[in-house]
Every structure is written in C-alpha cells, then in structure tokens.
Design a protein around this motif. Sequence first.
Motif, PDB file in Angstrom:
ATOM      1  N   LEU A   1       0.836  -1.190   0.000  1.00 52.42           N
ATOM      2  CA  LEU A   1       0.000   0.000   0.000  1.00 52.42           C
ATOM      3  C   LEU A   1       0.877   1.248   0.000  1.00 52.42           C
ATOM      4  O   LEU A   1       1.827   1.357   0.778  1.00 52.42           O
ATOM      5  CB  LEU A   1      -0.906   0.009   1.230  1.00 52.42           C
ATOM      6  CG  LEU A   1      -1.771   1.255   1.417  1.00 52.42           C
ATOM      7  CD1 LEU A   1      -2.788   1.374   0.294  1.00 52.42           C
ATOM      8  CD2 LEU A   1      -2.470   1.232   2.763  1.00 52.42           C
ATOM      9  N   ALA A   2       0.584   2.167  -0.889  1.00 59.19           N
ATOM     10  CA  ALA A   2       1.349   3.411  -0.999  1.00 59.19           C
ATOM     11  C   ALA A   2       0.394   4.565  -1.254  1.00 59.19           C
ATOM     12  O   ALA A   2      -0.695   4.382  -1.801  1.00 59.19           O
ATOM     13  CB  ALA A   2       2.369   3.314  -2.136  1.00 59.19           C
ATOM     14  N   ALA A   3       0.792   5.756  -0.814  1.00 60.90           N
ATOM     15  CA  ALA A   3      -0.001   6.956  -1.073  1.00 60.90           C
ATOM     16  C   ALA A   3       0.937   8.139  -1.205  1.00 60.90           C
ATOM     17  O   ALA A   3       1.995   8.178  -0.573  1.00 60.90           O
ATOM     18  CB  ALA A   3      -1.003   7.198   0.051  1.00 60.90           C
ATOM     19  N   MET A   4       0.561   9.086  -2.046  1.00 63.74           N
ATOM     20  CA  MET A   4       1.394  10.277  -2.224  1.00 63.74           C
ATOM     21  C   MET A   4       0.529  11.455  -2.646  1.00 63.74           C
ATOM     22  O   MET A   4      -0.497  11.286  -3.302  1.00 63.74           O
ATOM     23  CB  MET A   4       2.479  10.038  -3.274  1.00 63.74           C
ATOM     24  CG  MET A   4       1.961   9.821  -4.674  1.00 63.74           C
ATOM     25  SD  MET A   4       3.291   9.736  -5.901  1.00 63.74           S
ATOM     26  CE  MET A   4       3.923  11.402  -5.839  1.00 63.74           C
TER      27      MET A   4
ATOM     28  N   ILE B   1      -3.064  10.351  -4.552  1.00 61.95           N
ATOM     29  CA  ILE B   1      -3.498   9.048  -5.036  1.00 61.95           C
ATOM     30  C   ILE B   1      -3.023   7.976  -4.064  1.00 61.95           C
ATOM     31  O   ILE B   1      -2.073   8.165  -3.308  1.00 61.95           O
ATOM     32  CB  ILE B   1      -2.996   8.743  -6.463  1.00 61.95           C
ATOM     33  CG1 ILE B   1      -1.453   8.728  -6.509  1.00 61.95           C
ATOM     34  CG2 ILE B   1      -3.570   9.724  -7.461  1.00 61.95           C
ATOM     35  CD1 ILE B   1      -0.906   8.234  -7.837  1.00 61.95           C
ATOM     36  N   ARG B   2      -3.713   6.847  -4.109  1.00 61.14           N
ATOM     37  CA  ARG B   2      -3.387   5.697  -3.272  1.00 61.14           C
ATOM     38  C   ARG B   2      -3.466   4.454  -4.163  1.00 61.14           C
ATOM     39  O   ARG B   2      -4.340   4.343  -5.036  1.00 61.14           O
ATOM     40  CB  ARG B   2      -4.393   5.631  -2.121  1.00 61.14           C
ATOM     41  CG  ARG B   2      -4.468   4.344  -1.350  1.00 61.14           C
ATOM     42  CD  ARG B   2      -5.786   3.613  -1.625  1.00 61.14           C
ATOM     43  NE  ARG B   2      -6.925   4.504  -1.753  1.00 61.14           N
ATOM     44  CZ  ARG B   2      -7.649   4.930  -0.717  1.00 61.14           C
ATOM     45  NH1 ARG B   2      -7.356   4.564   0.501  1.00 61.14           N
ATOM     46  NH2 ARG B   2      -8.685   5.715  -0.935  1.00 61.14           N
ATOM     47  N   TRP B   3      -2.523   3.529  -3.973  1.00 64.57           N
ATOM     48  CA  TRP B   3      -2.535   2.309  -4.785  1.00 64.57           C
ATOM     49  C   TRP B   3      -1.850   1.189  -4.000  1.00 64.57           C
ATOM     50  O   TRP B   3      -1.238   1.402  -2.973  1.00 64.57           O
ATOM     51  CB  TRP B   3      -1.837   2.543  -6.121  1.00 64.57           C
ATOM     52  CG  TRP B   3      -0.348   2.715  -6.056  1.00 64.57           C
ATOM     53  CD1 TRP B   3       0.605   1.752  -6.275  1.00 64.57           C
ATOM     54  CD2 TRP B   3       0.377   3.917  -5.746  1.00 64.57           C
ATOM     55  NE1 TRP B   3       1.866   2.279  -6.122  1.00 64.57           N
ATOM     56  CE2 TRP B   3       1.767   3.610  -5.802  1.00 64.57           C
ATOM     57  CE3 TRP B   3       0.001   5.221  -5.426  1.00 64.57           C
ATOM     58  CZ2 TRP B   3       2.757   4.547  -5.547  1.00 64.57           C
ATOM     59  CZ3 TRP B   3       0.993   6.160  -5.170  1.00 64.57           C
ATOM     60  CH2 TRP B   3       2.341   5.826  -5.231  1.00 64.57           C
TER      61      TRP B   3
ATOM     62  N   ALA C   1      -8.805  -3.197  -0.446  1.00 69.59           N
ATOM     63  CA  ALA C   1      -9.187  -1.826  -0.799  1.00 69.59           C
ATOM     64  C   ALA C   1      -9.443  -1.023   0.468  1.00 69.59           C
ATOM     65  O   ALA C   1     -10.577  -0.741   0.836  1.00 69.59           O
ATOM     66  CB  ALA C   1     -10.420  -1.835  -1.700  1.00 69.59           C
ATOM     67  N   THR C   2      -8.380  -0.652   1.181  1.00 65.47           N
ATOM     68  CA  THR C   2      -8.519   0.026   2.467  1.00 65.47           C
ATOM     69  C   THR C   2      -8.775   1.519   2.305  1.00 65.47           C
ATOM     70  O   THR C   2      -8.379   2.126   1.309  1.00 65.47           O
ATOM     71  CB  THR C   2      -7.258  -0.176   3.325  1.00 65.47           C
ATOM     72  OG1 THR C   2      -7.436   0.491   4.583  1.00 65.47           O
ATOM     73  CG2 THR C   2      -6.025   0.393   2.636  1.00 65.47           C
TER      74      THR C   2
ATOM     75  N   ALA D   1     -13.189   4.373   0.302  1.00 65.74           N
ATOM     76  CA  ALA D   1     -12.640   3.069  -0.059  1.00 65.74           C
ATOM     77  C   ALA D   1     -12.675   2.911  -1.570  1.00 65.74           C
ATOM     78  O   ALA D   1     -13.707   3.152  -2.200  1.00 65.74           O
ATOM     79  CB  ALA D   1     -13.446   1.961   0.610  1.00 65.74           C
ATOM     80  N   PRO D   2     -11.554   2.546  -2.180  1.00 68.68           N
ATOM     81  CA  PRO D   2     -11.544   2.372  -3.632  1.00 68.68           C
ATOM     82  C   PRO D   2     -12.379   1.172  -4.042  1.00 68.68           C
ATOM     83  O   PRO D   2     -12.610   0.253  -3.252  1.00 68.68           O
ATOM     84  CB  PRO D   2     -10.059   2.153  -3.945  1.00 68.68           C
ATOM     85  CG  PRO D   2      -9.481   1.626  -2.679  1.00 68.68           C
ATOM     86  CD  PRO D   2     -10.249   2.261  -1.567  1.00 68.68           C
ATOM     87  N   SER D   3     -12.845   1.187  -5.274  1.00 71.34           N
ATOM     88  CA  SER D   3     -13.651   0.075  -5.771  1.00 71.34           C
ATOM     89  C   SER D   3     -12.814  -1.167  -6.002  1.00 71.34           C
ATOM     90  O   SER D   3     -13.335  -2.281  -6.040  1.00 71.34           O
ATOM     91  CB  SER D   3     -14.356   0.480  -7.072  1.00 71.34           C
ATOM     92  OG  SER D   3     -13.398   0.870  -8.058  1.00 71.34           O
TER      93      SER D   3
END
Length: 230
Positions: free
Chosen positions: A160-163, A183-185, A190-191, A212-214
Amino acid sequence: LSRPMGTHLLECSGNSDPANFGLISAASWTGAPIGAILDRAGVDKGESLVRITGIGADRRTWQTSGTGASWIFTRDALERASAFLATGMNDVPLTRDHGAPVRLVVPNWYGCVAIKWVTSVEAVGEDEAATTQMREYAARTHQDGIPGVAREFQAATVDLAAMPIRVEQWIDGERVFYRVIGIRWGGSTATRDLRIRFRAAQPWVPVEHSPAPSSATTWSLWSHTWLPER
C-alpha cells in the motif's frame, strides 16, 4: 479465451528512485485467465512451479535491463492474483512496445513480473534456479538477499502506498488553508485507512476524505484540508 479483465495498475519496482519516480500507470485490459491456459497445458494445480518467458521483440537493451525476461511463479500464486495473459489494452489490441501479441499481467505485483512478448509457459521442477530477471529484482527490493532458487522468492507484491499529487491554496476572508489531493494504490485490500502529517514533530491524523476504492488493483483519489497554525 480472451475477455475483459478489468482495470489494473502496473508499477516499476524501481519506482522509489527519485530520478525515475512516476513509473506507474493503469489500463483496462483484455486477456485470458492464466488458470485456463495452464489447465489446457496439463499443469497440476497448487504449488506447481511455472516459468513464463518472453523475448526482446523490439531488440533493444535498456540501460539497466535487457528486454528478454522470464519469471517463475507457483500456479497457486498466479491464480490468487487473478493473473492473465493480455491480448489487448484500453479496448485495442496490444501494440508491439506493450508486448504484442501476448504479455503477462499479474495484478498488484510489480511490473517486472509482467513478461512481455510471451513465447513459452512451462512447468519446472521445485529446485529450478531463479531467473536473471528475478535476481535483478532481488538486488534492489525487499528480498532476503538474492535467493538462488525460485521457490525461495517472496511474492513481488506492491505494498500500500499513497502520495500527494496536487496542493491548492485557498483564501476565505483572512483565513488561508490548503487542500491536498493525492493518489493511493497497492496493498492486498481496498482500504480507506490513510493518515497524514505536515511536520515531523506533529501527530499523524486520519485523512479527511479517503473513500474506499472500488478495487485494490488500481489507483484512487484522496484529499485533506490543512489549516496551518500560522
């Protein structure tokens, strides 16, 4: 056997290098589930090892990597990740530089496993040596040294990463505040649990808007309002 396989993100395992950052994108894919291919090939289910190999179809060599590559997986790992052999991207057939006619896509694994120009899919023994591509990956990422045999490799999954990707300054009367969009990926689920801080001495706080992302296999947006002390 090809059918729509959904939208999935690819990220280079070298993406932590500030000189390269940005080696990430998402696409809508068409392809055939790897399990169906392995069934037709007679490969046993479960922990059977499978080597997927491609050639350097464009005959180029990059500064740090050759274009010919192969990777060894367990069949179980490929099917848990819903891996597929891609034949199309964004509603058109694959182009040559993206691996036409067939490339491998393993959702939520680093792009180094997404073998282009696939030429063979074969079962190998449990003591099969790690490939050159696997050893190059291990030399610069989260492996315990450089394992000599393929079965000792940890899965090349994307954590899990976000920036942040945009910061807006807003003025409301005499009050100045900031809106941070990011963005988060990555990650296995899908937290929506993201936290942020603005100075090293300040506490982490929950991100204000983090739906929460789809899907955990592509990117999604988050945003946060920051009101500085001064």
